[in-house]
Write a protein that holds these residues in place. Structure first.
Motif, mmCIF file in Angstrom:
data_model
loop_
_atom_site.group_PDB
_atom_site.id
_atom_site.type_symbol
_atom_site.label_atom_id
_atom_site.label_comp_id
_atom_site.label_asym_id
_atom_site.label_seq_id
_atom_site.Cartn_x
_atom_site.Cartn_y
_atom_site.Cartn_z
ATOM 1 N N UNK A 411 0.814 -1.214 0.000
ATOM 2 C CA UNK A 411 0.000 0.000 0.000
ATOM 3 C C UNK A 411 0.840 1.253 0.000
ATOM 4 N N UNK A 412 0.243 2.347 -0.438
ATOM 5 C CA UNK A 412 0.900 3.654 -0.456
ATOM 6 C C UNK A 412 0.373 4.465 0.719
ATOM 7 N N UNK A 413 1.248 4.749 1.668
ATOM 8 C CA UNK A 413 0.836 5.509 2.849
ATOM 9 C C UNK A 413 1.176 6.981 2.756
ATOM 10 N N UNK A 414 1.994 7.336 1.777
ATOM 11 C CA UNK A 414 2.253 8.741 1.499
ATOM 12 C C UNK A 414 2.686 8.838 0.057
ATOM 13 N N UNK A 415 2.047 9.690 -0.706
ATOM 14 C CA UNK A 415 2.430 9.881 -2.093
ATOM 15 C C UNK A 415 2.494 11.354 -2.412
ATOM 16 N N UNK A 416 3.693 11.863 -2.677
ATOM 17 C CA UNK A 416 3.838 13.281 -2.979
ATOM 18 C C UNK A 416 3.089 13.657 -4.252
ATOM 19 N N UNK A 417 2.973 12.697 -5.169
ATOM 20 C CA UNK A 417 2.264 12.941 -6.423
ATOM 21 C C UNK A 417 0.938 12.199 -6.474
ATOM 22 N N UNK A 418 0.363 11.926 -5.313
ATOM 23 C CA UNK A 418 -0.930 11.256 -5.264
ATOM 24 C C UNK A 418 -0.782 9.783 -4.931
ATOM 25 N N UNK A 419 -1.906 9.101 -4.908
ATOM 26 C CA UNK A 419 -1.906 7.665 -4.682
ATOM 27 C C UNK A 419 -2.035 7.244 -3.246
ATOM 28 N N UNK A 420 -2.033 8.205 -2.307
ATOM 29 C CA UNK A 420 -2.095 7.839 -0.901
ATOM 30 C C UNK A 420 -3.392 7.085 -0.599
ATOM 31 N N UNK A 421 -3.242 5.961 0.099
ATOM 32 C CA UNK A 421 -4.396 5.141 0.441
ATOM 33 C C UNK A 421 -4.633 3.983 -0.515
ATOM 34 N N UNK A 422 -3.949 4.005 -1.680
ATOM 35 C CA UNK A 422 -4.105 2.908 -2.636
ATOM 36 C C UNK A 422 -3.354 1.679 -2.134
ATOM 37 N N UNK A 423 -3.928 0.501 -2.366
ATOM 38 C CA UNK A 423 -3.253 -0.737 -1.995
ATOM 39 C C UNK A 423 -3.709 -1.862 -2.914
ATOM 40 N N UNK A 424 -2.947 -2.943 -2.912
ATOM 41 C CA UNK A 424 -3.276 -4.093 -3.750
ATOM 42 C C UNK A 424 -2.829 -5.369 -3.062
ATOM 43 N N UNK A 425 -3.530 -6.442 -3.370
ATOM 44 C CA UNK A 425 -3.148 -7.754 -2.870
ATOM 45 C C UNK A 425 -2.222 -8.408 -3.880
ATOM 46 N N UNK A 426 -1.219 -9.122 -3.377
ATOM 47 C CA UNK A 426 -0.249 -9.752 -4.260
ATOM 48 C C UNK A 426 -0.192 -11.256 -4.006
ATOM 49 N N UNK A 427 0.182 -11.951 -5.048
ATOM 50 C CA UNK A 427 0.495 -13.369 -4.947
ATOM 51 C C UNK A 427 1.947 -13.459 -4.505
ATOM 52 N N UNK A 428 2.212 -14.174 -3.410
ATOM 53 C CA UNK A 428 3.527 -14.121 -2.789
ATOM 54 C C UNK A 428 4.083 -15.518 -2.577
ATOM 55 N N UNK A 429 4.889 -15.970 -3.555
ATOM 56 C CA UNK A 429 5.582 -17.250 -3.458
ATOM 57 C C UNK A 429 7.048 -17.032 -3.835
ATOM 58 N N UNK A 430 7.806 -16.326 -3.001
ATOM 59 C CA UNK A 430 9.183 -15.980 -3.349
ATOM 60 C C UNK A 430 10.082 -17.195 -3.548
ATOM 61 N N UNK A 431 9.730 -18.317 -2.957
ATOM 62 C CA UNK A 431 10.568 -19.508 -3.080
ATOM 63 C C UNK A 431 10.711 -19.970 -4.522
ATOM 64 N N UNK A 432 9.680 -19.702 -5.347
ATOM 65 C CA UNK A 432 9.735 -20.113 -6.759
ATOM 66 C C UNK A 432 9.666 -18.904 -7.701
ATOM 67 N N UNK A 433 9.961 -17.718 -7.157
ATOM 68 C CA UNK A 433 10.068 -16.534 -8.004
ATOM 69 C C UNK A 433 8.746 -15.966 -8.473
ATOM 70 N N UNK A 434 7.693 -16.134 -7.692
ATOM 71 C CA UNK A 434 6.386 -15.598 -8.069
ATOM 72 C C UNK A 434 5.970 -14.547 -7.043
ATOM 73 N N UNK A 435 6.158 -13.289 -7.396
ATOM 74 C CA UNK A 435 5.694 -12.162 -6.591
ATOM 75 C C UNK A 435 5.067 -11.178 -7.554
#
Length: 452
Positions: A411-435
């Protein structure tokens, strides 16, 4: 050599004591004691008389050895440059003949690198002190041509770059990472902030950037494992089955880490390395905690590395392992704050995108009905180590992941050029290179319905 007398005489004639400050002229810039005394008298007189300059007769009466030179036609800038140039020569001679030998006797024979660093610092100090400032800032009306010239350079991609994020929601929110800015990534311990930031750096290398990685926690082999795993995951060297779903993946990081790839995958890995130049258009340069020559970790060394490698992107992992700048404010946390301020300046000076990783304060996490820890992005107020990073960052990126759940939040908690409050869910499997960011929509929901 009468340039000092000429400048002071011009100041008196024009009743323009402020010219001394405009061009950065100080008492130490003058070559003779008479000039220095005249400078002090003129400045003190102006302070006591609402900025007015004394007459030449008054200065001559008060200062022995002062010779007034009437009707000086040369510009202030020319006179200031001559004065500063001579002052630089005198300072250099004094350094070479006096300070340098004394310093070498005490420090140079013990630690030559520290001695050389001191010498560079002294030379830079002379240069800064004897530079002539003839203009303050950029004039909106007078400098239109300067603006157009910079606009054309940016149009041609010569002056600055915008590097795209690995995560589409960040590109949508801010348009990408702009050169010359400081970006801060933070999260609680063990929540994937290094992995996420490294993904961004790899993404930029895939766009052609030269990336310099200062890894002050992990050794070089571990960083390389993460890079190779991620890059191989992007091109899909293998297929992983997750709850009945086939997914392109990379080499298994645990097998790479322990040197236990199967014969087939080892062959494929060697082929992968043989073609790595074609796979990654840019460069990834790693300086790690276990490198023998990675001794100095201050901002001066960082800037030298950026200049030498021509880095477009810099990763500092973590910020709080830097050798901090001296605390001139004598306040609690002042060393870290001063380092943050100077790091921001370094980013602007070198035109690099700089990522600094820091920690968030630990808080008690909530669990769902199944006893699983709920993902929660840290707040702005939870930035740990130094709050100055929050002020200096163009973007404050919060991270939380759970490898067991194979998911995470960014998520973006501070954005000088906007975007504050935006967030996204990610697929997180770093063991096999999937982020990567989760796809949205009905099709994506159907695809991952059984994944978790």
């Amino acid at each position: 050599m009468h340039y000092g007398l000429m400048l002071l005489s011009k100041v008196i004639d024009n009743n323009d004591v402020a010219a001394l400050a405009r061009f950065g002229i100080t008492e130490s810039d003058f070559a003779t004691e008479a000039e220095r005394q005249a400078y002090r008298f003129i400045v003190d007189y102006a302070e006591a008389n609402r900025g007015q300059a004394p007459s030449y007769a008054t200065v001559a009466a008060e200062v022995d050895g002062f010779t007034y030179i009437p009707e000086v036609a040369d510009s202030y800038e020319y006179l200031a440059r001559q004065i500063k140039s001579y002052a630089a020569k005198l300072a250099f001679v004094n350094l070479a003949q006096n300070d340098l030998p004394k310093k070498f006797e005490t420090d140079g024979q013990k630690d030559i690198k520290s001695y050389i660093e001191w010498l560079i610092s002294e030379l830079e100090s002379i240069k800064i002190r004897t530079d002539v400032r003839n203009k303050i800032g950029t004039d909106v009306k007078a400098d239109a041509d300067k603006f157009l010239a910079e606009y054309e350079r940016r149009k041609a991609g010569e002056s600055f770059r915008v590097w795209k994020s690995r995560f589409p929601f960040i590109n949508k929110a801010i348009g990408g990472y702009v050169s010359g800015n400081l970006y801060v990534v933070y999260g609680r311990s063990g929540r994937g902030k290094s992995a996420i930031t490294l993904e961004e750096c790899i993404e930029m290398a895939m766009q052609g950037a030269t990336v310099l990685i200062w890894s002050m926690e992990m050794g070089w082999y571990e960083v390389m494992v993460r890079i190779y795993t991620s890059v191989s995951g992007r091109i899909g060297v293998s297929v992983a089955e997750l709850d009945g779903i086939d997914m392109e993946a990379g080499f298994d990081s645990r097998d790479l880490r322990h040197g236990k790839l199967s014969p087939d995958f080892e062959k494929k890995f060697r082929e992968f390395l043989a073609s790595i130049n074609a796979i990654i258009p840019g460069r990834l340069i790693v300086r790690a905690v276990d490198d023998e020559d990675f001794v100095r970790r201050n901002l001066r060394q960082l800037e030298a590395d950026v200049i030498e490698t021509k880095a477009d992107v810099v990763l500092i992992d973590p910020f709080y392992y830097l050798d901090y700048e001296k605390n001139t404010s004598r306040t609690a946390g002042g060393d870290a704050a001063e380092t943050s301020i100077k790091l921001r300046r370094l980013a602007g000076r070198t035109k690099a995108v700089v990522f600094a990783i820091t920690q968030a304060d630990e808080v008690d996490g909530k669990t769902d009905d199944d006893g699983e820890r709920e993902l929660r992005l840290p707040e702005r107020s939870e930035v740990k180590k130094t709050k100055q990073l929050l002020e200096d960052a163009a973007l404050l990126i919060a991270v939380d992941t759970n490898s067991e759940q194979r998911r995470g939040l960014i998520g973006i908690n501070k954005g000088r050029d906007g975007g504050e409050g935006e967030q996204a869910e990610i697929l997180y499997l770093p063991q096999i290179g999937v982020i990567r960011e989760m796809e949205t929509g009905e099709a994506a929901a159907a695809q991952f319905v059984n994944l978790f």
